[in-house]
Design an enzyme around this catalytic site. Structure first.
Site, PDB file in Angstrom:
ATOM      1  N   GLU A 177       9.439  16.039  15.227  1.00 31.32           N
ATOM      2  CA  GLU A 177      10.274  16.162  13.965  1.00 31.32           C
ATOM      3  C   GLU A 177       9.466  17.451  13.042  1.00 31.32           C
ATOM      4  O   GLU A 177       8.266  17.390  13.112  1.00 31.32           O
ATOM      5  CB  GLU A 177      10.020  15.090  13.407  1.00 31.32           C
ATOM      6  CG  GLU A 177      10.693  14.173  12.078  1.00 31.32           C
ATOM      7  CD  GLU A 177      10.047  12.748  11.153  1.00 31.32           C
ATOM      8  OE1 GLU A 177       9.343  12.266  12.225  1.00 31.32           O
ATOM      9  OE2 GLU A 177      10.777  12.727  11.430  1.00 31.32           O
ATOM     10  N   CYS A 223      13.554  10.585   7.048  1.00 35.74           N
ATOM     11  CA  CYS A 223      13.200  10.014   7.913  1.00 35.74           C
ATOM     12  C   CYS A 223      14.713   9.764   8.874  1.00 35.74           C
ATOM     13  O   CYS A 223      15.259  10.364   9.861  1.00 35.74           O
ATOM     14  CB  CYS A 223      12.802   8.467   7.940  1.00 35.74           C
ATOM     15  SG  CYS A 223      14.023   7.827   7.491  1.00 35.74           S
ATOM     16  N   LYS A 242       0.576  -1.065   0.041  1.00 40.28           N
ATOM     17  CA  LYS A 242       0.116   0.089   0.276  1.00 40.28           C
ATOM     18  C   LYS A 242       0.934   1.405   0.118  1.00 40.28           C
ATOM     19  O   LYS A 242       1.681   1.490   1.051  1.00 40.28           O
ATOM     20  CB  LYS A 242      -0.929   0.296   1.513  1.00 40.28           C
ATOM     21  CG  LYS A 242      -2.284   0.468   0.801  1.00 40.28           C
ATOM     22  CD  LYS A 242      -2.280   2.085   1.684  1.00 40.28           C
ATOM     23  CE  LYS A 242      -1.645   2.963   2.398  1.00 40.28           C
ATOM     24  NZ  LYS A 242      -1.598   4.237   1.583  1.00 40.28           N
ATOM     25  N   GLU A 280       9.901   1.301  10.771  1.00 38.72           N
ATOM     26  CA  GLU A 280      10.738   2.355  10.896  1.00 38.72           C
ATOM     27  C   GLU A 280      10.223   3.432  10.805  1.00 38.72           C
ATOM     28  O   GLU A 280       9.704   3.969   9.802  1.00 38.72           O
ATOM     29  CB  GLU A 280      11.399   1.814   9.160  1.00 38.72           C
ATOM     30  CG  GLU A 280      11.894   1.137   9.215  1.00 38.72           C
ATOM     31  CD  GLU A 280      13.993   0.656   9.583  1.00 38.72           C
ATOM     32  OE1 GLU A 280      13.835  -0.727   9.695  1.00 38.72           O
ATOM     33  OE2 GLU A 280      13.701   1.580   9.416  1.00 38.72           O
TER      34      GLU A 280
HETATM   35  P1  NAP Z   1       2.304   8.579   7.847  1.00 40.69           P
HETATM   36  O1  NAP Z   1       0.507   9.052   7.842  1.00 40.69           O
HETATM   37  O2  NAP Z   1       2.291   7.833   8.584  1.00 40.69           O
HETATM   38  O3  NAP Z   1       1.732   7.145   6.553  1.00 40.69           O
HETATM   39  C1  NAP Z   1       2.667   6.217   5.734  1.00 40.69           C
HETATM   40  C2  NAP Z   1       2.291   5.174   5.352  1.00 40.69           C
HETATM   41  O4  NAP Z   1       1.054   5.027   6.648  1.00 40.69           O
HETATM   42  C3  NAP Z   1       0.857   5.817   4.364  1.00 40.69           C
HETATM   43  O5  NAP Z   1       0.841   5.102   3.555  1.00 40.69           O
HETATM   44  C4  NAP Z   1       0.400   6.289   5.123  1.00 40.69           C
HETATM   45  O6  NAP Z   1      -1.550   6.114   4.227  1.00 40.69           O
HETATM   46  C5  NAP Z   1      -0.422   4.639   5.741  1.00 40.69           C
HETATM   47  N1  NAP Z   1      -0.859   5.257   6.797  1.00 40.69           N
HETATM   48  C6  NAP Z   1      -1.816   6.649   7.548  1.00 40.69           C
HETATM   49  N2  NAP Z   1      -2.797   6.045   8.283  1.00 40.69           N
HETATM   50  C7  NAP Z   1      -3.063   4.573   8.676  1.00 40.69           C
HETATM   51  C8  NAP Z   1      -3.617   3.519   9.213  1.00 40.69           C
HETATM   52  N3  NAP Z   1      -3.804   4.672  10.367  1.00 40.69           N
HETATM   53  N4  NAP Z   1      -3.154   2.697   9.477  1.00 40.69           N
HETATM   54  C9  NAP Z   1      -2.520   1.798   8.017  1.00 40.69           C
HETATM   55  N5  NAP Z   1      -1.167   2.720   8.074  1.00 40.69           N
HETATM   56  C10 NAP Z   1      -1.778   3.809   7.383  1.00 40.69           C
HETATM   57  O7  NAP Z   1       3.613   9.294   8.316  1.00 40.69           O
HETATM   58  P2  NAP Z   1       4.325  10.590   7.543  1.00 40.69           P
HETATM   59  O8  NAP Z   1       3.718  11.353   8.489  1.00 40.69           O
HETATM   60  O9  NAP Z   1       3.020  10.604   6.048  1.00 40.69           O
HETATM   61  O10 NAP Z   1       5.631  10.027   6.939  1.00 40.69           O
HETATM   62  C11 NAP Z   1       6.713  10.762   7.739  1.00 40.69           C
HETATM   63  C12 NAP Z   1       6.847  10.309   8.448  1.00 40.69           C
HETATM   64  O11 NAP Z   1       7.843   8.644   7.666  1.00 40.69           O
HETATM   65  C13 NAP Z   1       8.039  10.888   9.102  1.00 40.69           C
HETATM   66  O12 NAP Z   1       7.554  10.633  10.474  1.00 40.69           O
HETATM   67  C14 NAP Z   1       9.031  10.146   8.544  1.00 40.69           C
HETATM   68  O13 NAP Z   1      10.195  10.183   9.515  1.00 40.69           O
HETATM   69  C15 NAP Z   1       8.941   8.652   8.469  1.00 40.69           C
HETATM   70  N6  NAP Z   1       9.580   7.712   8.189  1.00 40.69           N
HETATM   71  C16 NAP Z   1      10.383   6.686   7.893  1.00 40.69           C
HETATM   72  C17 NAP Z   1      11.357   6.409   7.596  1.00 40.69           C
HETATM   73  C18 NAP Z   1      12.033   5.165   7.798  1.00 40.69           C
HETATM   74  O14 NAP Z   1      12.497   4.571   7.673  1.00 40.69           O
HETATM   75  N7  NAP Z   1      11.974   5.054   9.811  1.00 40.69           N
HETATM   76  C19 NAP Z   1      11.326   6.515   6.363  1.00 40.69           C
HETATM   77  C20 NAP Z   1      10.414   7.608   5.899  1.00 40.69           C
HETATM   78  C21 NAP Z   1       9.393   8.208   6.742  1.00 40.69           C
HETATM   79  P3  NAP Z   1      -2.081   7.134   3.867  1.00 40.69           P
HETATM   80  O15 NAP Z   1      -1.101   8.269   2.927  1.00 40.69           O
HETATM   81  O16 NAP Z   1      -2.807   7.141   3.002  1.00 40.69           O
HETATM   82  O17 NAP Z   1      -2.029   8.308   4.732  1.00 40.69           O
END
Ligand code: NAP
Ligand code: MG
Length: 537
Positions: A403, A305, A198, A271
């Protein structure tokens, strides 16, 4: 103020005039064939951050689609797990070649969907090629059957076998739409699993391209399924149906994924976020440290990240460092061009722009000094934000601990190394850190004391990240489990121990009374302890 260049046209790729989507409808249609849907679905528009124009739309998949996708992946998985390893590695080898050959297509897509400059998009292409080549070469060895010490030397033959989990679910973020969609999928597939991916709502086309190319590389029909749409809708049904879940994204959602996986007693790999620190020690080479800090803070406009959001600089060199760093940041070339040349791209979405704006405005209102940047750059594109350097930051400011995930970094000074380490560790996160010093031994000593999953000495993030034979992941709230290396493929296997007993049973020697048996075993245990070499007999 950081420079900018206009959206220039190149022969192969140009930001087109308003009204015509830069993603041709025929290409979008072709890619959409890889989405699993059980019926007609609502559509979700995908927009280009550089211009905020609509690129196309994808189905808003449902729980029913997830069920269908997992079923199809499961149906294809059994035969794949029995496919000889050399045929499985061949898919990854071809994938490596195809990704490099066809990079121009996906560089455009990444830029269009994520709004980053081409050089940062290329880092994703390189990453995918590196990971594909690595697991093609080492994957079979990491999961091969392995002989282990037996219960009784010479009498018990014990082997560890690794079976695929079955179907693995992947939930990916938007910030590295190619890398994050596929680099974790590759080892899972190689280990004999099926997969359901997804992608983030905002970057589905890049993920679909990556999947299409895997089929072109020889992946059997059906093994890798894609569902597009909202994570809040698809996450739970996916976790309910798969045998392992890999999630990359925010700590908040990651926690909930972990809870749901826990209830089902399936494994998960998380992650999550970071608030990564860079420590510039008093003996660091200033030019190198400045170059490293610019790369570390502004890669993909800070939406990485492992990028650096906190700079700690030794008192003795802080003035010189700050002056040169600010000058280098002001020299960055902001660009929305689908061509090489730009150094800093756009934020990926309006909600990212809002978070970055809120963090900087809050810090400024509470007394932070803005050394450069500090506001949007709508002259370059609707979601661009100026690369921003702040100082005089205090712990009451939102960006102190949270962050930001944008092109914003704070500079603080430190008295001595202990003080710097303590402040770097003063965070719920523990993903990545960077240490700059002229003394490698000193760098290693500091690294050991930092509570983070990866430390880069005299580099910002790329050295540890691209060392794909070594595990990568977070301490504390930055995650659970590791990607890369043997950990990054073994997690997609279920371990089984098979022990074959020959000649004598382990528990009781036939014909001996219980007390003779106990005395004989006592003597044997003492002997085995005294002569450890016996164990390997
Ligand atoms: P997010 O909201 O957690 O979204 C990440 C993914 O999870 C998306 O595909 C999102 O789908 C999905 N998602 C959202 N709500 C969900 C739920 N309730 N259940 C299951 N999946 C769900 O993250 P973000 O805020 O968009 O992304 C940035 C974050 O990712 C930052 O905190 C960053 O540090 C972290 N990150 C970490 C790494 C690593 O390797 N450690 C790498 C990249 C990013 P939708 O698009 O439909 O919302
Ligand atoms: Mg989110």
């Amino acid at each position: 103020m950081a420079r900018s260049v206009a959206a220039t046209s190149s022969a192969t790729s140009a930001v087109p005039a308003a009204g015509s989507s830069p993603l041709p409808a025929a290409v979008a249609e072709r890619l959409l064939a890889h989405v699993t849907v059980a019926g007609e679905r609502d559509r979700i528009d995908v927009t280009a951050p550089f211009t905020e124009e609509v690129l196309g739309s994808v189905p808003s998949c449902t729980a029913e689609d997830v069920e269908l996708a997992v079923g199809r992946a499961r149906a294809a998985q059994g035969a794949w797990a029995r496919t000889p390893m050399r045929d499985r590695t061949a898919v990854l080898r071809r994938y490596h070649d195809l990704v490099l050959e066809r990079q121009d297509e996906v560089l455009d897509l990444i830029q269009l969907e994520a709004g980053k400059v081409r050089a940062h998009a290329f880092e994703e292409v390189a990453d995918v090629a590196i990971v594909a080549a690595y697991y093609a070469r080492t994957g079979p060895g990491h999961i091969a059957p392995r002989r282990r010490e037996g219960a009784l030397p010479g009498l018990t033959r014990t082997r560890e076998l690794r079976h695929p989990k079955g179907v693995v679910g992947f939930i990916a973020p938007w910030n590295y739409p190619l890398s994050m969609a596929v680099t974790d999928v590759l080892p899972a597939l190689l280990a004999g699993n099926g997969a359901v991916l997804k992608p983030a709502q905002t970057t589905p086309f890049t993920a679909l391209w990556a999947v299409e190319l895997l089929y072109e590389a020889g992946l059997p029909e059906g093994l890798l399924q894609v569902v597009t749409g909202r994570g809040s809708v698809l996450g739970t049904p996916m976790i309910d149906a798969v045998d392992f879940i890999t999630f990359t994204g925010s700590t908040e959602v990651g926690r909930s994924v972990g809870e749901q996986a826990g209830r089902r007693l399936i494994g998960c790999s998380l992650e999550l976020g970071g608030k990564n620190a860079m420590l510039v020690l008093d003996d660091a080479d200033l030019d190198d440290a400045v170059r490293g800090a610019v790369a570390g803070c502004f890669a993909s406009a800070g939406q990485l990240c492992i990028s650096i959001e906190r700079l700690f600089v030794a008192d003795a060199i802080a003035d010189g460092f700050t002056e040169r760093f600010v000058a280098a940041v002001e020299d960055l070339v902001l660009s929305p061009a689908l061509a090489y040349g730009g150094e800093l791209g756009s934020l990926a979405s309006r909600s990212q722009l809002e978070t970055v704006t809120r963090h900087v405005d809050d810090a400024r209102a509470k007394g932070a000094t803005v050394l450069t940047g500090g506001g949007p750059r709508e002259d370059v594109g609707p979601l661009f934000y100026a690369p921003t350097v702040l100082t005089d930051v205090t712990d009451d400011m939102e960006l102190f601990g949270d962050e930001t995930f944008g092109p914003v970094v704070t500079i603080s000074r430190f008295r001595d190394v202990d003080d710097a380490i303590e402040r770097a560790n003063d965070s719920p996160y523990g993903l990545n850190a960077s240490v700059w010093t002229g003394d490698v031994r000193r760098g290693r000593d500091v690294a050991r004391r930092l509570q983070v999953g990866t430390v880069n000495v005299n580099e910002a993030y790329a050295a540890a990240w691209a060392s794909v034979d070594a595990p990568m992941g977070g301490f504390k709230d930055s995650g659970l489990g590791r990607r890369h290396g043997r950990e990054g493929i073994q997690k997609y296997t279920e371990v089984q121990t098979v022990a074959v007993e020959r000649f004598l049973p382990v528990s009781r020697i036939p014909g001996l009374s219980q007390d003779r048996n106990a005395r004989t075993l006592t003597a044997a245990l003492k002997l085995m302890h005294a002569i450890p070499g016996l164990r390997r007999a």
